[in-house]
Design a protein around this motif. Structure first.
Motif, short mmCIF file in Angstrom:
data_model
loop_
_atom_site.label_atom_id
_atom_site.label_comp_id
_atom_site.label_asym_id
_atom_site.label_seq_id
_atom_site.Cartn_x
_atom_site.Cartn_y
_atom_site.Cartn_z
N THR A 15 0.82 -1.10 -0.06
CA THR A 15 -0.01 0.07 0.05
C THR A 15 1.02 1.37 -0.09
O THR A 15 0.44 2.16 -0.54
N GLY A 16 1.93 1.27 0.74
CA GLY A 16 2.88 2.33 0.77
C GLY A 16 3.49 2.76 -0.59
O GLY A 16 3.53 3.77 -1.01
N LEU A 17 3.99 1.66 -1.12
CA LEU A 17 4.53 1.80 -2.65
C LEU A 17 3.52 2.17 -3.61
O LEU A 17 3.79 3.04 -4.47
N CYS A 68 1.63 9.25 -5.72
CA CYS A 68 2.17 10.52 -5.27
C CYS A 68 3.13 11.15 -6.35
O CYS A 68 3.07 12.29 -6.55
N ARG A 69 4.00 9.98 -6.75
CA ARG A 69 5.11 10.68 -7.83
C ARG A 69 4.26 11.27 -9.00
O ARG A 69 4.94 12.26 -9.53
N GLU A 70 3.38 10.61 -9.44
CA GLU A 70 2.35 11.11 -10.67
C GLU A 70 2.16 12.70 -10.55
O GLU A 70 2.10 13.44 -11.38
N MET A 116 9.18 15.75 -4.21
CA MET A 116 8.68 14.48 -3.49
C MET A 116 9.63 13.73 -2.52
O MET A 116 10.50 13.27 -2.91
N ILE A 117 9.12 13.72 -1.22
CA ILE A 117 10.16 13.16 -0.01
C ILE A 117 8.99 12.20 0.45
O ILE A 117 7.90 12.23 0.72
N VAL A 118 9.88 11.06 0.64
CA VAL A 118 8.83 9.74 1.39
C VAL A 118 9.34 9.91 2.65
O VAL A 118 10.65 9.79 3.01
N SER A 161 9.87 4.23 -5.82
CA SER A 161 8.87 4.89 -6.25
C SER A 161 9.65 6.21 -6.91
O SER A 161 8.85 7.05 -7.65
N GLN A 162 10.86 6.34 -7.31
CA GLN A 162 11.65 7.17 -7.52
C GLN A 162 11.39 8.56 -7.25
O GLN A 162 11.07 9.72 -7.74
#
Length: 209
Positions: free
Chosen positions: A44-46, A52-54, A63-65, A75-76
């Protein structure tokens, strides 16, 4: 104003809510997002991070995780934000490489020095005041706590220090005036009306501080 000076930390009752709120703040003008999902499984996280990346790509946002180096890499994302109990930033750097942004949470001068020694790119220092978004809240610093830590550095700080935790609009000028680089907010921007106007006001306050 540099883009990293205003950071949005996502919140929501579900991954879908996190993504909706991220989309709303990006559309309204924020260009730095931290995806902060808690208590979800890795798949789910990935999956949420990829979506989110999109969204961030659509708006040219960084974008920071939060917490997870593996999800940040898969997720790059542009980077990862590590808490004091998470992976050591040096280890994260070895996995992610030099081009990833690595941030670290700090609550004291000792934490800040440790993070700098470990090669983080920025420090999230807080909490400024009580916030309900964190389950295990570190001691509240307030303006006095920030001033003490910043003065201990004697202006010898090479990396951005970002204030975090319960910050409200009226706090912005005084926080930045003591030498803090930027602010990270969550509740101030989540699910709010007139979001574009609110963000514009915050950016104006930051520009003159």
């Amino acid at each position: 104003m540099k883009e990293e000076n205003l950071q949005y930390i996502s919140q929501g009752k579900s991954p879908q809510e996190h993504l909706r709120h991220i989309g709303e703040v990006c559309e309204a003008g924020v260009r730095w997002v931290q995806l902060r999902l808690k208590d979800v499984d890795a798949a789910t996280g990935l999956n949420t991070a990829l979506k989110c990346r999109e969204i961030c790509d659509q708006y040219g946002a960084i974008m920071i995780v939060n917490d997870s180096v593996s999800i940040a890499k898969a997720s790059q994302a542009d980077g990862v934000h590590l808490g004091l109990q998470d992976m050591n930033p040096k280890e994260a750097r070895a996995i992610l490489g030099d081009n990833f942004i690595i941030g670290g949470t700090a609550n004291s001068l000792k934490d800040c020095i440790k993070h700098i020694d470990e090669g983080v790119d920025y420090i999230g220092l807080g909490p400024f005041r009580y916030t309900s978004t964190k389950n295990k809240l570190s001691p509240i610093l307030g303006l006095e706590g920030y001033q003490k830590i910043i003065s201990e550095f004697k202006n010898n700080i090479d990396i951005p220090i970002v204030a975090i935790g319960g910050i409200e609009e009226n706090d912005v000028p005084q926080i930045l005036n003591i030498g803090i680089s930027g602010i990270a907010v969550s509740g101030m921007l989540t699910d709010k009306e007139d979001l574009e106007k609110r963000i514009e006001t915050i950016k104006k306050l930051m520009a003159v501080a």
